[in-house]
Structures are given as structure tokens and as C-alpha cells.
Design a protein around this motif. Sequence first.
Motif, PDB file in Angstrom:
ATOM      1  N   TRP A  54      67.088  50.950   1.387  1.00 42.87           N
ATOM      2  CA  TRP A  54      68.075  52.012   1.595  1.00 42.87           C
ATOM      3  C   TRP A  54      68.365  52.134   3.088  1.00 42.87           C
ATOM      4  O   TRP A  54      67.478  52.007   3.915  1.00 42.87           O
ATOM      5  CB  TRP A  54      67.550  53.354   1.072  1.00 42.87           C
ATOM      6  N   HIS A  55      69.625  52.380   3.426  1.00 44.06           N
ATOM      7  CA  HIS A  55      69.972  52.584   4.833  1.00 44.06           C
ATOM      8  C   HIS A  55      70.984  53.709   4.946  1.00 44.06           C
ATOM      9  O   HIS A  55      71.764  53.982   4.023  1.00 44.06           O
ATOM     10  CB  HIS A  55      70.510  51.301   5.472  1.00 44.06           C
ATOM     11  N   THR A  91      65.568  53.535 -14.427  1.00 45.60           N
ATOM     12  CA  THR A  91      66.740  52.961 -15.078  1.00 45.60           C
ATOM     13  C   THR A  91      66.475  52.730 -16.560  1.00 45.60           C
ATOM     14  O   THR A  91      65.316  52.622 -16.996  1.00 45.60           O
ATOM     15  CB  THR A  91      67.149  51.631 -14.413  1.00 45.60           C
ATOM     16  N   ARG A  92      67.555  52.667 -17.324  1.00 45.44           N
ATOM     17  CA  ARG A  92      67.503  52.330 -18.755  1.00 45.44           C
ATOM     18  C   ARG A  92      68.885  51.853 -19.171  1.00 45.44           C
ATOM     19  O   ARG A  92      69.893  52.192 -18.524  1.00 45.44           O
ATOM     20  CB  ARG A  92      67.065  53.520 -19.612  1.00 45.44           C
ATOM     21  N   ALA A 111      62.595  51.434 -11.022  1.00 44.34           N
ATOM     22  CA  ALA A 111      63.613  50.512 -10.504  1.00 44.34           C
ATOM     23  C   ALA A 111      63.535  50.356  -8.996  1.00 44.34           C
ATOM     24  O   ALA A 111      64.530  50.052  -8.347  1.00 44.34           O
ATOM     25  CB  ALA A 111      65.011  50.990 -10.899  1.00 44.34           C
ATOM     26  N   GLY A 112      62.357  50.572  -8.417  1.00 46.97           N
ATOM     27  CA  GLY A 112      62.228  50.323  -6.988  1.00 46.97           C
ATOM     28  C   GLY A 112      62.049  51.589  -6.179  1.00 46.97           C
ATOM     29  O   GLY A 112      62.150  52.712  -6.681  1.00 46.97           O
ATOM     30  N   PRO A 163      68.397  46.904  -7.696  1.00 47.71           N
ATOM     31  CA  PRO A 163      67.236  46.652  -8.552  1.00 47.71           C
ATOM     32  C   PRO A 163      67.526  45.650  -9.654  1.00 47.71           C
ATOM     33  O   PRO A 163      68.600  45.645 -10.257  1.00 47.71           O
ATOM     34  CB  PRO A 163      66.926  48.038  -9.130  1.00 47.71           C
ATOM     35  N   VAL A 164      66.592  44.755  -9.876  1.00 51.63           N
ATOM     36  CA  VAL A 164      66.677  43.795 -10.966  1.00 51.63           C
ATOM     37  C   VAL A 164      65.731  44.249 -12.065  1.00 51.63           C
ATOM     38  O   VAL A 164      64.555  44.500 -11.819  1.00 51.63           O
ATOM     39  CB  VAL A 164      66.293  42.381 -10.481  1.00 51.63           C
TER      40      VAL A 164
END
Length: 614
Positions: free
Chosen positions: A402-403, A565-566, A578-579, A612-613
Amino acid sequence: MRFGVTAGDGTPLTGHVVVTDAVAGRPMARAVVRGTEWTLDIPRQWPSSLYVARFHDDRPEEPEPERDAEHEVWFVVRAARPAATSSVLVSIPFATWRAYHRAGQPGRSLYYAEEPGRAARVSFTDPGGGPPPERWEEPLLRWLPGAGYPVEFCSGLDLDDGGELLSSYRLLVVNGHDEYWSAGMRDSVETFARKGGNLAFFAGNTAWWQMRLEDGGRTMVCHRDAAADPVRALDPRRTTVEWSSSPVDRPENSMTGVSFRNGAGSWGEGMGLIGRESYTVRFAGHWVFEGTGLRDGDTFARGALGYETDAAELDWSAGVPRATGRDGTPRSFAVLATADLRHWRTYGQGGWATMGVFRLGAGTVFNAATINWGRALADPVVDRITRNVLDRLGGRTPQPSWHTVGQAPRLRALAACEGLLFAVAEDGRTLLHREPSDQNLPWSVCPAAPGAAPEIRCLAAPREACHPTPLALLAVGADDRLFVRAPVSVPAPWTPAGRVPAGTTALAMCDNTLFAVTSHDDTLHHRPALRPDARWTALGPAGKASSLTVLNARLYAAGPDGLLTRPPVTTDAPFTPAGPFPSARALASYAGRLLAATHDGLLVSHPPESTPVV
């Protein structure tokens, strides 16, 4: 390496040669030379570096042997195993060095540009052709090892078919004055970046001319005139003109972010201006300025600007400069600093300098936008900025996912729709907007429509339009009603559109389905989006989500346990991690990236290369 040599009078050489590591300033070899040939076998233990072989005649010579450094041969030794000692590759601009060699001598140089006797073809096998007297590249090259940065080197010509070479590295550094690029060089470098490699341009006037390599790479061709270049009729894209000119029409700032078209140049007597100019900070909250102590409006890097600079076309209407994108600069370009150099017109070309950073595919590109950056490295701020760029883009330190892209003071909700980012202020009734760019733009108030505005808990926007419902902002009111509003910055009413589960605090829409979170019982609900009278159905735990959004056809949630996530299915599918995620008040998505308003008042972005993967 095989060298052809002669004495100053054209007879066989009787003398010696000294080979020096030009970066370390360390002699590496010395040999006696007799005759017209000499061969250097590169020892395996020599480091990848820039080297110079200086030949000396033992006999008196007229004129002096040091004339125009034609007794020197400069070359690069690449790493036998790429990236064995460093993830950073530094390119040496041999093409630009050769272009300027013997400037003003008919048939010997590509310069001067307007002289009818200048050459259109020059050979790399001619004597000389090392760095011009200003040696713009030298300060950064000398700084790197002293600052603790092991790097590996290549010739810029190696990039002409450099895809395999570049694939081993994290970062390519372009330094000083790298004005002449072939189509192969650009193709290789741009592909490298789009696949996730990073670029750092501590340079100016970069990739201004397209040139071609012929004769197996031994000859550089640059007509500077489309009408005179025979290739124009066969392959117009390879015509040797300015990259931005017809028939090439491939502006260099699509790769570099900035261009000399908008930049400045000060030549002749104006070279004295170089030491007087400074950059002004425009985005102090950006990671490039971490540890510098600078604030917006501060000046820094005095002496770094010159003698040529690059710039982007800027729009100042919001009070903060942003790239318009009309000149080829990518819209993701974030302006970090600017210098107004329009007064350089007296000595050459008036314009600007624009330092910035942007995304090129999955890669990140930083550009200092000046030839003279290396000569200001004694400035602690210039030193720190250079380290920040090398550390982050070169992989020395982990690259945060994140930035910061601006301020988000106490925002309650976020949503992006039709090219605008909307937010609800702390009072729950004031709607704000700004562009969803990486620039630190201010927020503007959307004027209220006649009538009372509802108090809003959360915002959402459809991933795509669903006939017959157009794209629109969705909002949950404090009375558990659903509202719809046109996604515009001008006055527009909030129209009731049904109800949501009691106590809804987060909302999202995907695949014609509305999803809602009720935080009091940590439950995720759904209903068909186009049926306001349909019942809401509970799906299961909501992962303690405080905000929802949709990215790449997936639901993302912000909560105390981070980013979750979903899939947007109406069956039981739990949220999964998700990270990493900053502590955020609100979450939104736009153009393949996530945006969040943090509890400490920042607007932060999750770039595509680190999406995110799952």
C-alpha cells in the motif's frame, strides 16, 4: 576483445595500454603494445563494471595524444551470470556518447543538428567515442559503491535485444544523458517493466531520438529527417526522427513519464544556471520522500537541475499539479516535485522539470527528470531520495503493498464510479469527490441538491452497469433505506431504492447482486439487485467487515483482521485473508486497484502489481 591501434602519425604503435575500472578508479591491467593489433582477454574475476583502455605512444606525437580522448576505448563487462551479485542493472549510454563525439566536424558526428555536413551514420569502431567532457554519468556511478550499492552493468546497446538479459533483474537504472534509443531498446525495456520490472531514470533528455543499429550493431543511424530516411517507406515505425514525431508517433514519455518537449535546456553561457535551480516539493507524503523531513512547498536538490530537463504537461487547476496525459504521459503519473525553468529561454529552451513516479504495467517507474542529478548527491536529501528509489525498486527492502496517494481526513465511506472517487464526510451528509489518481489531489464538495440529504452510513457502486439500471452511487441511510444517486460532481438528488437489513454498515454490488453486512451480528446478506421488493437472505459470517467493495469480480472486505476476500456467490463461502492491510475506515476499488481511507487520515492505494492473488 580485439583492438586495432596505430600511433598518432598512422604508423604501427610502439607503446603501452592501461585498463582501468572507471567506476572504482582502479587499474586492472597494463601491457606493452607493438604493432597494429592488441587483444584483451577478460579475466573471470573482473567485476561487472565500466572500463576504459587508454593507449599511450612512447614516441613524441603531434598533436598531443590526449586530443579528444581518441586514445581511449570505453567498454562494459557484463556479469557472466546476470544478477549474481545484484538485482540492479545500470545501463551505459554509449549511443549518446558516440553521437556527440567530434561534434561539428563534417561527416564525423551526428552534431551539430542543423549543420548540413553532419553525419547520418557513425561507427562504433571509430577511435574515441567515450563520455563527452561533461561526464554527466560519472557522479552517480562513483556514488553507488561508496553508498553500499553493488550493481551490475550493461551497455545501452545490449538492450536492443535485451529481454533475456533484463529478465534476471529487478531494476534498470538509466543515468545521466541517454538521448538515443533504438526501437529494440524501447521494446525490451517496456516489456521488462510491464512484466513487473522497475525503472529508475536519474537522467534527462531521455530517449529523445530514435536511432537504428546496422552492420551487426557496429553502426548507428540517425537521419533526424523522415524524408531523408529510406526506411520510412519500408517500416515507418523505425524512421530515425524524434520519438514523438510522425511517422513514429511513439512519445517517449509513455515509457519515461516525462519529455524534453515540455522540459528546459540551458546551453553556452547559460550552463551557469545549473547550480542555481532547485526543485519544489509537491507530494511530500509520497514514499520517495520518506526520511527527508520535507514538506509540500519546500525546495531541495539545488544544483541538480540542468543542463537539460524533462517534464510532463501539467494541470494546476486543483491547486496541486497533475499530469494531463494529453502529451503521452500515463495518467497514473504522480507529480512529486516541479521546477519552473521558463526563464531558461534566454539561453536555450524555457520549460519545466517534473520529478514523478508511475505504473507501467506491473512495474514502477521513477524519473528524476534531469541530466545533472548525480552531481547533487552530496545533498543529504538527494542522497536519501536516491536510496529510497534504489531500495524500494531494487528489492533491497520489501516493497509495501500500500502507498499513500493523498489525504482522507475522517472519511466515513468511499466509492468510485464513472471516473470519480466519492467519499462521505464525518457528518454523514457531505458528499466529496476527487479523481481516483495517484496524485495527492484535494477533495471537493459535491453541492447538495434541493431538499434534505439523508445521513449516509456507507457507499457502494456497481462493478458494471446492469440493464435497465445505469451506473450509479448506492448509499445506505441511517434509517436502513437504500438510496441511488447519479455519479456526478454537480447537485443530484438521492432517490430511495428499497430497504437494507437493519443495521447495515457495509454494501457492495456485483453480478446483479447486492451484498450487505450487518456488523451487530457479523452477518453477510444478499438479494437480487434489480428487485427492490426481494427479500434479503443471510449468507453467513461477514468476517467482522467494516467496509465492502468489488475488485476483479471478487468481494473484498476491510476489518480488524485485515483484508479479506470471497467470490460474489450466493452460497456459503467464507471470507479468507487477502494480504496485509492498513487500519482503514472505508474501502473502494477503481481500475484494478484498491483504495482505502485510513484511520490516520490518509488515502492509500493497493497497486495492480501487488493485487492479492487468491
